[in-house]
Motif scaffolding. Structure first.
Motif, PDB file in Angstrom:
ATOM      1  N   ARG A  43     -45.317 -31.549  -1.354  1.00  0.00           N
ATOM      2  CA  ARG A  43     -45.106 -31.373  -0.048  1.00  0.00           C
ATOM      3  C   ARG A  43     -44.607 -29.982   0.301  1.00  0.00           C
ATOM      4  O   ARG A  43     -44.235 -29.302  -0.597  1.00  0.00           O
ATOM      5  CB  ARG A  43     -44.168 -32.399   0.600  1.00  0.00           C
ATOM      6  N   ALA A  44     -44.587 -29.370   1.581  1.00  0.00           N
ATOM      7  CA  ALA A  44     -44.071 -28.175   1.868  1.00  0.00           C
ATOM      8  C   ALA A  44     -42.561 -28.034   1.442  1.00  0.00           C
ATOM      9  O   ALA A  44     -41.717 -29.045   1.027  1.00  0.00           O
ATOM     10  CB  ALA A  44     -44.101 -27.935   3.423  1.00  0.00           C
ATOM     11  N   PRO A  45     -42.087 -26.676   1.006  1.00  0.00           N
ATOM     12  CA  PRO A  45     -40.907 -26.634   0.335  1.00  0.00           C
ATOM     13  C   PRO A  45     -39.814 -27.026   1.234  1.00  0.00           C
ATOM     14  O   PRO A  45     -39.502 -26.702   2.430  1.00  0.00           O
ATOM     15  CB  PRO A  45     -40.752 -25.095   0.084  1.00  0.00           C
ATOM     16  N   ARG A  46     -38.811 -27.612   0.738  1.00  0.00           N
ATOM     17  CA  ARG A  46     -37.716 -28.288   1.596  1.00  0.00           C
ATOM     18  C   ARG A  46     -36.469 -27.387   1.202  1.00  0.00           C
ATOM     19  O   ARG A  46     -36.187 -27.173   0.145  1.00  0.00           O
ATOM     20  CB  ARG A  46     -37.332 -29.527   1.261  1.00  0.00           C
ATOM     21  N   THR A  47     -35.770 -26.937   2.136  1.00  0.00           N
ATOM     22  CA  THR A  47     -34.366 -26.207   2.193  1.00  0.00           C
ATOM     23  C   THR A  47     -33.454 -26.872   1.223  1.00  0.00           C
ATOM     24  O   THR A  47     -32.956 -26.300   0.141  1.00  0.00           O
ATOM     25  CB  THR A  47     -33.554 -26.138   3.295  1.00  0.00           C
ATOM     26  N   SER A  48     -33.487 -28.296   1.190  1.00  0.00           N
ATOM     27  CA  SER A  48     -32.476 -29.029   0.330  1.00  0.00           C
ATOM     28  C   SER A  48     -33.007 -29.179  -1.058  1.00  0.00           C
ATOM     29  O   SER A  48     -32.215 -29.530  -1.934  1.00  0.00           O
ATOM     30  CB  SER A  48     -32.479 -30.358   0.920  1.00  0.00           C
ATOM     31  N   ASP A  49     -34.244 -29.005  -1.441  1.00  0.00           N
ATOM     32  CA  ASP A  49     -34.872 -29.013  -2.819  1.00  0.00           C
ATOM     33  C   ASP A  49     -34.456 -27.620  -3.590  1.00  0.00           C
ATOM     34  O   ASP A  49     -35.126 -27.642  -4.647  1.00  0.00           O
ATOM     35  CB  ASP A  49     -36.227 -29.530  -2.622  1.00  0.00           C
ATOM     36  N   LEU A  50     -34.295 -26.573  -2.706  1.00  0.00           N
ATOM     37  CA  LEU A  50     -34.589 -25.157  -3.570  1.00  0.00           C
ATOM     38  C   LEU A  50     -33.389 -24.999  -4.519  1.00  0.00           C
ATOM     39  O   LEU A  50     -32.391 -25.562  -4.468  1.00  0.00           O
ATOM     40  CB  LEU A  50     -34.231 -24.288  -2.469  1.00  0.00           C
ATOM     41  N   ARG A  51     -33.876 -24.488  -5.714  1.00  0.00           N
ATOM     42  CA  ARG A  51     -33.087 -24.327  -6.966  1.00  0.00           C
ATOM     43  C   ARG A  51     -33.371 -22.678  -7.135  1.00  0.00           C
ATOM     44  O   ARG A  51     -34.279 -22.215  -6.566  1.00  0.00           O
ATOM     45  CB  ARG A  51     -33.463 -25.142  -7.927  1.00  0.00           C
ATOM     46  N   ALA A  52     -32.405 -22.235  -8.127  1.00  0.00           N
ATOM     47  CA  ALA A  52     -32.637 -20.829  -8.638  1.00  0.00           C
ATOM     48  C   ALA A  52     -32.287 -20.848 -10.189  1.00  0.00           C
ATOM     49  O   ALA A  52     -31.544 -21.573 -10.568  1.00  0.00           O
ATOM     50  CB  ALA A  52     -31.616 -19.805  -7.802  1.00  0.00           C
ATOM     51  N   LEU A  53     -33.101 -20.132 -10.655  1.00  0.00           N
ATOM     52  CA  LEU A  53     -32.903 -19.878 -12.370  1.00  0.00           C
ATOM     53  C   LEU A  53     -32.711 -18.603 -12.626  1.00  0.00           C
ATOM     54  O   LEU A  53     -33.586 -17.690 -12.247  1.00  0.00           O
ATOM     55  CB  LEU A  53     -34.415 -20.341 -13.030  1.00  0.00           C
ATOM     56  N   LEU A  54     -31.628 -18.093 -13.459  1.00  0.00           N
ATOM     57  CA  LEU A  54     -31.358 -17.077 -13.853  1.00  0.00           C
ATOM     58  C   LEU A  54     -32.198 -16.697 -15.328  1.00  0.00           C
ATOM     59  O   LEU A  54     -32.059 -17.585 -16.252  1.00  0.00           O
ATOM     60  CB  LEU A  54     -29.774 -16.955 -14.202  1.00  0.00           C
ATOM     61  N   ILE A  55     -32.829 -15.746 -15.254  1.00  0.00           N
ATOM     62  CA  ILE A  55     -33.932 -15.410 -16.365  1.00  0.00           C
ATOM     63  C   ILE A  55     -33.491 -14.146 -16.957  1.00  0.00           C
ATOM     64  O   ILE A  55     -33.524 -13.089 -16.544  1.00  0.00           O
ATOM     65  CB  ILE A  55     -35.411 -15.154 -15.978  1.00  0.00           C
ATOM     66  N   LEU A  56     -32.811 -14.224 -18.208  1.00  0.00           N
ATOM     67  CA  LEU A  56     -32.494 -13.165 -18.994  1.00  0.00           C
ATOM     68  C   LEU A  56     -33.691 -12.463 -19.719  1.00  0.00           C
ATOM     69  O   LEU A  56     -34.493 -12.741 -19.914  1.00  0.00           O
ATOM     70  CB  LEU A  56     -31.235 -13.407 -19.968  1.00  0.00           C
ATOM     71  N   PRO A  57     -33.369 -11.121 -20.178  1.00  0.00           N
ATOM     72  CA  PRO A  57     -34.384 -10.298 -20.767  1.00  0.00           C
ATOM     73  C   PRO A  57     -34.661 -11.348 -22.255  1.00  0.00           C
ATOM     74  O   PRO A  57     -33.849 -11.613 -22.894  1.00  0.00           O
ATOM     75  CB  PRO A  57     -33.651  -9.062 -21.390  1.00  0.00           C
ATOM     76  N   GLY A  58     -35.915 -11.271 -22.341  1.00  0.00           N
ATOM     77  CA  GLY A  58     -36.448 -11.939 -23.570  1.00  0.00           C
ATOM     78  C   GLY A  58     -37.062 -13.400 -23.032  1.00  0.00           C
ATOM     79  O   GLY A  58     -37.576 -14.010 -24.026  1.00  0.00           O
ATOM     80  N   GLU A  59     -36.524 -14.065 -21.898  1.00  0.00           N
ATOM     81  CA  GLU A  59     -36.801 -15.153 -21.535  1.00  0.00           C
ATOM     82  C   GLU A  59     -37.674 -15.137 -20.653  1.00  0.00           C
ATOM     83  O   GLU A  59     -38.195 -14.148 -20.110  1.00  0.00           O
ATOM     84  CB  GLU A  59     -35.640 -15.909 -20.875  1.00  0.00           C
ATOM     85  N   GLY A  60     -38.709 -16.292 -20.187  1.00  0.00           N
ATOM     86  CA  GLY A  60     -39.566 -16.535 -19.384  1.00  0.00           C
ATOM     87  C   GLY A  60     -40.183 -17.777 -19.044  1.00  0.00           C
ATOM     88  O   GLY A  60     -39.274 -18.562 -19.732  1.00  0.00           O
ATOM     89  N   ILE A  61     -40.694 -17.894 -17.928  1.00  0.00           N
ATOM     90  CA  ILE A  61     -40.960 -19.439 -17.611  1.00  0.00           C
ATOM     91  C   ILE A  61     -42.433 -19.311 -17.221  1.00  0.00           C
ATOM     92  O   ILE A  61     -42.899 -18.391 -16.749  1.00  0.00           O
ATOM     93  CB  ILE A  61     -40.109 -19.808 -16.320  1.00  0.00           C
ATOM     94  N   VAL A  62     -43.067 -20.560 -17.489  1.00  0.00           N
ATOM     95  CA  VAL A  62     -44.349 -20.618 -16.989  1.00  0.00           C
ATOM     96  C   VAL A  62     -44.281 -21.762 -15.916  1.00  0.00           C
ATOM     97  O   VAL A  62     -44.174 -22.981 -16.152  1.00  0.00           O
ATOM     98  CB  VAL A  62     -45.396 -21.029 -18.166  1.00  0.00           C
TER      99      VAL A  62
END
Length: 169
Positions: free
Chosen positions: A97-116
């Motif tokens: 469903r559409a993004p909800r304010t209550s579901d928002l997270r944040a991820l800290l990505i350091l040099p050398g790291e990545g996410i798919v």
């Protein structure tokens, strides 16, 4: 209108169930292939990042703290994100469903790291963790599909990197 603040969690310790998969090329870790020779070391992902043909992009962003008011998703492609040198913070919300304010997270990505990110995962542009920064993204690009940006249901969310300006890690 919500006035919520989200503090970034380190990518390496985050539960990514339903979001995607992380990789760490800064060290010998599961999923990374290591080689070395005279004057160099090399690491690359043991699995392809995408199923199809990808395009490499680079985005320049302002620093955290910042505010997220809307998010986008890609239903036809996974998207890989990794910092270009300085750590970044990636705001995300679950697919569906559409993004909800209550579901928002944040991820800290350091040099050398990545996410798919899995297809359909909502995300906003990264923020620099301690200063303006740049990050790379790798995804399929289909110019015939318009990117839809969707407003958060209860208003903006403040994003805090959780990192002091003079210290990273």
């Amino acid at each position: 209108m919500t006035n919520r603040t989200v503090v970034a969690e380190p990518l390496g310790r985050a539960d990514l169930t339903g979001v995607g998969r992380a990789f760490d090329l800064a060290q010998d870790s599961a999923g990374a292939v290591f080689s070395e020779g005279p004057g160099f070391t090399d690491r690359y992902t043991s699995e392809p990042l995408l199923d199809g043909t990808g395009h490499l992009g680079m985005t320049s962003v302002s620093a955290a703290p910042g505010e997220v008011t809307r998010m986008e998703r890609h239903l036809y492609t996974a998207e890989a994100l990794f910092c270009a040198g300085d750590p970044v913070v990636l705001p995300i919300a679950p697919a569906g469903r559409a993004p909800r304010t209550s579901d928002l997270r944040a991820l800290l990505i350091l040099p050398g790291e990545g996410i798919v990110l899995d297809p359909g995962v909502w995300h906003a542009p990264c923020l620099g963790a301690t200063a303006p920064a740049a990050y790379y993204w790798f995804a399929e690009v289909d110019e015939s599909v318009e990117t839809a940006w969707v407003e958060l249901d209860e208003g903006p969310v403040s994003i805090d990197s959780g990192v002091e300006r003079d210290h990273v890690g």
